[in-house]
Design a protein around this motif. Structure first.
Motif, PDB file in Angstrom:
ATOM      1  N   GLU A  93       0.798   6.546   7.617  1.00  9.98           N
ATOM      2  CA  GLU A  93       0.149   7.732   7.042  1.00  9.98           C
ATOM      3  C   GLU A  93       1.094   8.492   6.115  1.00  9.98           C
ATOM      4  O   GLU A  93       0.717   8.888   5.011  1.00  9.98           O
ATOM      5  CB  GLU A  93      -0.334   8.656   8.163  1.00  9.98           C
ATOM      6  N   ALA A  94       2.350   8.691   6.556  1.00 11.29           N
ATOM      7  CA  ALA A  94       3.304   9.432   5.736  1.00 11.29           C
ATOM      8  C   ALA A  94       3.674   8.654   4.480  1.00 11.29           C
ATOM      9  O   ALA A  94       3.789   9.229   3.387  1.00 11.29           O
ATOM     10  CB  ALA A  94       4.551   9.751   6.557  1.00 11.29           C
ATOM     11  N   ALA A  95       3.858   7.341   4.623  1.00 15.78           N
ATOM     12  CA  ALA A  95       4.180   6.526   3.452  1.00 15.78           C
ATOM     13  C   ALA A  95       3.035   6.540   2.453  1.00 15.78           C
ATOM     14  O   ALA A  95       3.252   6.669   1.239  1.00 15.78           O
ATOM     15  CB  ALA A  95       4.487   5.094   3.888  1.00 15.78           C
ATOM     16  N   LYS A  96       1.810   6.428   2.960  1.00 13.39           N
ATOM     17  CA  LYS A  96       0.638   6.440   2.057  1.00 13.39           C
ATOM     18  C   LYS A  96       0.511   7.788   1.362  1.00 13.39           C
ATOM     19  O   LYS A  96       0.172   7.855   0.161  1.00 13.39           O
ATOM     20  CB  LYS A  96      -0.625   6.152   2.869  1.00 13.39           C
ATOM     21  N   ALA A  97       0.803   8.881   2.071  1.00 13.42           N
ATOM     22  CA  ALA A  97       0.735  10.206   1.451  1.00 13.42           C
ATOM     23  C   ALA A  97       1.761  10.321   0.330  1.00 13.42           C
ATOM     24  O   ALA A  97       1.486  10.925  -0.714  1.00 13.42           O
ATOM     25  CB  ALA A  97       0.967  11.280   2.507  1.00 13.42           C
ATOM     26  N   CYS A  98       2.935   9.734   0.529  1.00 11.71           N
ATOM     27  CA  CYS A  98       3.954   9.734  -0.518  1.00 11.71           C
ATOM     28  C   CYS A  98       3.492   8.899  -1.709  1.00 11.71           C
ATOM     29  O   CYS A  98       3.630   9.322  -2.867  1.00 11.71           O
ATOM     30  CB  CYS A  98       5.272   9.199   0.035  1.00 11.71           C
ATOM     31  N   MET A  99       2.920   7.743  -1.441  1.00 10.87           N
ATOM     32  CA  MET A  99       2.413   6.881  -2.510  1.00 10.87           C
ATOM     33  C   MET A  99       1.306   7.580  -3.292  1.00 10.87           C
ATOM     34  O   MET A  99       1.229   7.488  -4.520  1.00 10.87           O
ATOM     35  CB  MET A  99       1.901   5.569  -1.905  1.00 10.87           C
ATOM     36  N   ASP A 100       0.455   8.304  -2.571  1.00  7.53           N
ATOM     37  CA  ASP A 100      -0.692   8.952  -3.203  1.00  7.53           C
ATOM     38  C   ASP A 100      -0.323  10.153  -4.068  1.00  7.53           C
ATOM     39  O   ASP A 100      -1.179  10.681  -4.808  1.00  7.53           O
ATOM     40  CB  ASP A 100      -1.707   9.378  -2.143  1.00  7.53           C
ATOM     41  N   LEU A 101       0.923  10.588  -3.985  1.00  8.63           N
ATOM     42  CA  LEU A 101       1.366  11.666  -4.877  1.00  8.63           C
ATOM     43  C   LEU A 101       1.364  11.202  -6.329  1.00  8.63           C
ATOM     44  O   LEU A 101       1.339  12.022  -7.250  1.00  8.63           O
ATOM     45  CB  LEU A 101       2.779  12.128  -4.504  1.00  8.63           C
ATOM     46  N   ASP A 102       1.398   9.884  -6.519  1.00  5.99           N
ATOM     47  CA  ASP A 102       1.409   9.288  -7.858  1.00  5.99           C
ATOM     48  C   ASP A 102       2.579   9.810  -8.687  1.00  5.99           C
ATOM     49  O   ASP A 102       2.469   9.988  -9.905  1.00  5.99           O
ATOM     50  CB  ASP A 102       0.085   9.562  -8.578  1.00  5.99           C
ATOM     51  N   LYS A 103       3.677  10.068  -8.010  1.00  3.71           N
ATOM     52  CA  LYS A 103       4.866  10.617  -8.656  1.00  3.71           C
ATOM     53  C   LYS A 103       5.913   9.531  -8.911  1.00  3.71           C
ATOM     54  O   LYS A 103       6.695   9.621  -9.858  1.00  3.71           O
ATOM     55  CB  LYS A 103       5.453  11.720  -7.749  1.00  3.71           C
ATOM     56  N   TYR A 104       5.912   8.489  -8.090  1.00  3.92           N
ATOM     57  CA  TYR A 104       6.985   7.501  -8.135  1.00  3.92           C
ATOM     58  C   TYR A 104       6.452   6.128  -8.537  1.00  3.92           C
ATOM     59  O   TYR A 104       5.280   5.808  -8.311  1.00  3.92           O
ATOM     60  CB  TYR A 104       7.667   7.401  -6.767  1.00  3.92           C
ATOM     61  N   LYS A 105       7.320   5.340  -9.123  1.00  5.86           N
ATOM     62  CA  LYS A 105       7.005   3.943  -9.407  1.00  5.86           C
ATOM     63  C   LYS A 105       8.305   3.153  -9.412  1.00  5.86           C
ATOM     64  O   LYS A 105       9.404   3.723  -9.511  1.00  5.86           O
ATOM     65  CB  LYS A 105       6.282   3.797 -10.743  1.00  5.86           C
ATOM     66  N   LEU A 106       8.180   1.848  -9.280  1.00  9.22           N
ATOM     67  CA  LEU A 106       9.356   0.997  -9.250  1.00  9.22           C
ATOM     68  C   LEU A 106      10.011   0.968 -10.628  1.00  9.22           C
ATOM     69  O   LEU A 106       9.335   0.826 -11.647  1.00  9.22           O
ATOM     70  CB  LEU A 106       8.990  -0.422  -8.813  1.00  9.22           C
ATOM     71  N   HIS A 107      11.333   1.092 -10.644  1.00  6.95           N
ATOM     72  CA  HIS A 107      12.093   0.967 -11.884  1.00  6.95           C
ATOM     73  C   HIS A 107      11.888  -0.437 -12.430  1.00  6.95           C
ATOM     74  O   HIS A 107      11.818  -1.410 -11.679  1.00  6.95           O
ATOM     75  CB  HIS A 107      13.568   1.230 -11.587  1.00  6.95           C
ATOM     76  N   SER A 108      11.802  -0.580 -13.732  1.00  6.94           N
ATOM     77  CA  SER A 108      11.441  -1.871 -14.315  1.00  6.94           C
ATOM     78  C   SER A 108      12.486  -2.950 -14.099  1.00  6.94           C
ATOM     79  O   SER A 108      12.158  -4.137 -14.018  1.00  6.94           O
ATOM     80  CB  SER A 108      11.183  -1.709 -15.818  1.00  6.94           C
ATOM     81  N   ASP A 109      13.757  -2.574 -13.981  1.00  3.17           N
ATOM     82  CA  ASP A 109      14.840  -3.550 -13.907  1.00  3.17           C
ATOM     83  C   ASP A 109      15.629  -3.353 -12.615  1.00  3.17           C
ATOM     84  O   ASP A 109      16.349  -2.368 -12.465  1.00  3.17           O
ATOM     85  CB  ASP A 109      15.749  -3.387 -15.127  1.00  3.17           C
ATOM     86  N   PHE A 110      15.505  -4.289 -11.691  1.00  2.00           N
ATOM     87  CA  PHE A 110      16.201  -4.176 -10.406  1.00  2.00           C
ATOM     88  C   PHE A 110      17.707  -4.069 -10.601  1.00  2.00           C
ATOM     89  O   PHE A 110      18.377  -3.273  -9.937  1.00  2.00           O
ATOM     90  CB  PHE A 110      15.871  -5.384  -9.522  1.00  2.00           C
ATOM     91  N   THR A 111      18.256  -4.864 -11.510  1.00  2.00           N
ATOM     92  CA  THR A 111      19.707  -4.904 -11.686  1.00  2.00           C
ATOM     93  C   THR A 111      20.274  -3.573 -12.134  1.00  2.00           C
ATOM     94  O   THR A 111      21.251  -3.072 -11.564  1.00  2.00           O
ATOM     95  CB  THR A 111      20.097  -6.013 -12.681  1.00  2.00           C
ATOM     96  N   ASN A 112      19.669  -2.967 -13.161  1.00  2.00           N
ATOM     97  CA  ASN A 112      20.293  -1.738 -13.680  1.00  2.00           C
ATOM     98  C   ASN A 112      19.884  -0.478 -12.922  1.00  2.00           C
ATOM     99  O   ASN A 112      20.419   0.604 -13.180  1.00  2.00           O
ATOM    100  CB  ASN A 112      20.084  -1.589 -15.188  1.00  2.00           C
ATOM    101  N   LEU A 113      18.969  -0.611 -11.957  1.00  2.00           N
ATOM    102  CA  LEU A 113      18.593   0.544 -11.137  1.00  2.00           C
ATOM    103  C   LEU A 113      19.807   1.140 -10.442  1.00  2.00           C
ATOM    104  O   LEU A 113      19.897   2.360 -10.250  1.00  2.00           O
ATOM    105  CB  LEU A 113      17.550   0.116 -10.093  1.00  2.00           C
ATOM    106  N   PHE A 114      20.777   0.314 -10.062  1.00  2.00           N
ATOM    107  CA  PHE A 114      21.898   0.764  -9.235  1.00  2.00           C
ATOM    108  C   PHE A 114      23.150   1.090 -10.046  1.00  2.00           C
ATOM    109  O   PHE A 114      24.172   1.441  -9.468  1.00  2.00           O
ATOM    110  CB  PHE A 114      22.211  -0.307  -8.185  1.00  2.00           C
ATOM    111  N   LEU A 115      23.064   0.972 -11.359  1.00  2.00           N
ATOM    112  CA  LEU A 115      24.230   1.236 -12.188  1.00  2.00           C
ATOM    113  C   LEU A 115      24.512   2.731 -12.296  1.00  2.00           C
ATOM    114  O   LEU A 115      23.611   3.564 -12.196  1.00  2.00           O
ATOM    115  CB  LEU A 115      24.048   0.640 -13.581  1.00  2.00           C
ATOM    116  N   THR A 116      25.771   3.047 -12.527  1.00  2.00           N
ATOM    117  CA  THR A 116      26.193   4.434 -12.672  1.00  2.00           C
ATOM    118  C   THR A 116      25.453   5.124 -13.807  1.00  2.00           C
ATOM    119  O   THR A 116      25.191   6.332 -13.758  1.00  2.00           O
ATOM    120  CB  THR A 116      27.714   4.486 -12.926  1.00  2.00           C
ATOM    121  N   THR A 117      25.098   4.357 -14.838  1.00  2.00           N
ATOM    122  CA  THR A 117      24.429   4.925 -16.007  1.00  2.00           C
ATOM    123  C   THR A 117      22.957   5.227 -15.782  1.00  2.00           C
ATOM    124  O   THR A 117      22.315   5.858 -16.620  1.00  2.00           O
ATOM    125  CB  THR A 117      24.577   3.966 -17.201  1.00  2.00           C
TER     126      THR A 117
END
Length: 440
Positions: A93-117
């Motif tokens: 329920e809590a995860a779905k409520a977070c998803m339903d905020l429509d505020k977040y989405k997966l970053h397009s590039d897994f590799t550069n998601l974790f870079l300092t930049t």
């Protein structure tokens, strides 16, 4: 304040079980007398605090939303805490409520998601910011432990063979089932997160080719355009990576600047975690529908750099069998969150620590002459054979060990009392009402 209190009690309960619970200022005298409250009584209060926080916090702020508590952060961390406690309905329920905020989405590039930049990515729900300017960093020692030896690091903190064995092949099968896997070329035909997490042999990393093969005495330095002595090879440097693996995830050339210090955001929770929390909770409830498969496939498709609808371009999850999906979502977490500090609590809550943390840690033979004799000169580098993977994703390297082809680096130990941490001795000694956890 509700968000902070809930977050801290969630952490304490996850490690210690029953803890001291206070909601108002207490005197020193009372502090020496108060005992532990049952976990069962505190958990609903933690949920209540998260709910109060979510009710009053904004969905976003102007500027850096992920660096401040938001409605989404409260819902996401509530979902994680519920998952840790097996409260599947609350987690879903809590995860779905977070998803339903429509505020977040997966970053397009897994590799550069974790870079300092990469700052304040659309995937980040709650992060702790760091800053070279403000002297809030991961520290010179941490950097040197992670970066390779050719550019000046130590490569002392390295991924395990267990992790390398965990990544699925591009057909969606584990390495001991897939015809695509070649133990002599372990990075070929693997989920893209494998080479995004661990530096693949023969690829460029931090200005050098990375090659731990015992015959690779010299290596290309792309900064000079010349070959030089390969210090990431144990034939030249005894303390190069003992298992030939080094981290790539989140590490780039910026780690070589500022006196070998770095300031990547510390990700507390991100959207991929919320999606997999939702999927796992619904699987455990046996409420398996298209939303469950879609949550897993969104994460997996992003790893391959394709839309979730891309047919045939990634190993799409289609099964609706609970036992199969349970195994799939656990492996997905293993591949997605390596080096992010989530594996320990996953093993604890799945009660798999007694298996995964009791096995041996393996590496390559030493000295290099022995590695050449037993493995490399026989054409058996890197792994002589394919390790078997059990139903929990734990690999078995004993066949290679018995053949004398690999080295045992350490024998890990785990006592089941460790599923709960001990109350610190000094706390028990000064307060007779604080009872110790079992087995300590």
């Amino acid at each position: 304040a509700y968000f902070a209190r809930a977050s801290m009690y969630a952490r304490l309960i996850s490690h210690f079980g029953d803890v001291v619970y206070v909601t108002e200022v207490i005197s020193i005298e009372d502090a020496f007398k108060i005992g532990r409250s049952p976990k069962s009584e505190i958990i609903p209060k933690v949920y209540e605090d998260f709910d109060k926080a979510a009710a009053h916090l904004p969905v976003s702020y102007s500027g850096s939303s992920s660096q401040r508590a938001t409605k989404g952060a409260a819902l996401a961390l509530k979902a994680r805490f519920a998952l840790y406690n097996g409260d599947w309905a609350i987690a879903a329920e809590a995860a779905k409520a977070c998803m339903d905020l429509d505020k977040y989405k997966l970053h397009s590039d897994f590799t550069n998601l974790f870079l300092t930049t990469t700052r304040n990515a659309e995937e980040s729900i709650f992060v702790i910011p760091r800053s070279i300017v403000n002297k809030v960093t991961i520290g010179n020692g941490t950097v040197l432990n992670a970066i390779t030896r050719n550019p000046g690091g130590w490569a002392a903190m390295d991924p395990s063979w267990d992790l390398l064995a965990a990544f699925l092949c591009t057909d969606g099968l584990p390495i001991d089932e897939s015809p695509l896997f070649n133990p002599q070329r372990p990075f070929d035909n693997r989920d893209p997160r494998c080479s995004a997490t661990i530096v693949a042999f023969g690829t460029g990393h931090l200005g050098f080719d990375y090659d731990p093969h015992p015959d690779a005495i010299n290596v290309m330095n792309y900064n000079t355009g010349k070959m030089q002595k390969n210090n990431d090879n144990r034939a030249n440097a005894q303390f190069a990576s003992f298992n030939a693996l080094v981290w790539k995830k989140g590490i780039d050339e910026t780690w070589l600047e500022n006196g070998n210090d770095a300031d990547p955001d510390k990700i507390i929770i991100r959207y991929a975690d919320v999606l997999l929390i939702y999927a796992e909770a619904k699987i455990e409830l046996n409420q398996i529908d298209e939303s469950v498969l879609n949550a897993i496939n969104l994460v997996r498709a992003r790893a391959y750099g394709v839309p979730v609808s891309a047919s045939g371009q990634y190993p799409k999850v289609i099964t609706t069998t609970q036992s199969e999906l349970r195994r799939i979502v656990r492996l997905e977490r293993r591949m997605e969150f390596a080096k992010e500090g989530l594996r320990y609590m996953d093993l604890v809550r799945w009660k798999l620590a007694s298996k995964a943390l009791r096995n041996k840690s393996y590496g390559i033979l030493y000295p290099a002459s022995l590695l050449k004799e037993k493995v490399a000169d026989k054409g058996l580098w890197f792994w002589p054979t394919t390790p078997k993977i059990d139903e929990d994703g734990v690999p078995d390297f004993t066949e290679m060990e018995k053949a004398g082809q690999i080295a045992v680096l350490s024998q890990r130990a785990w006592d089941d009392r460790q599923y709960l941490w001990p109350i610190p001795t000094k706390e028990v000694l000064i307060n007779e009402n604080l009872k110790q956890n079992p087995g300590y």
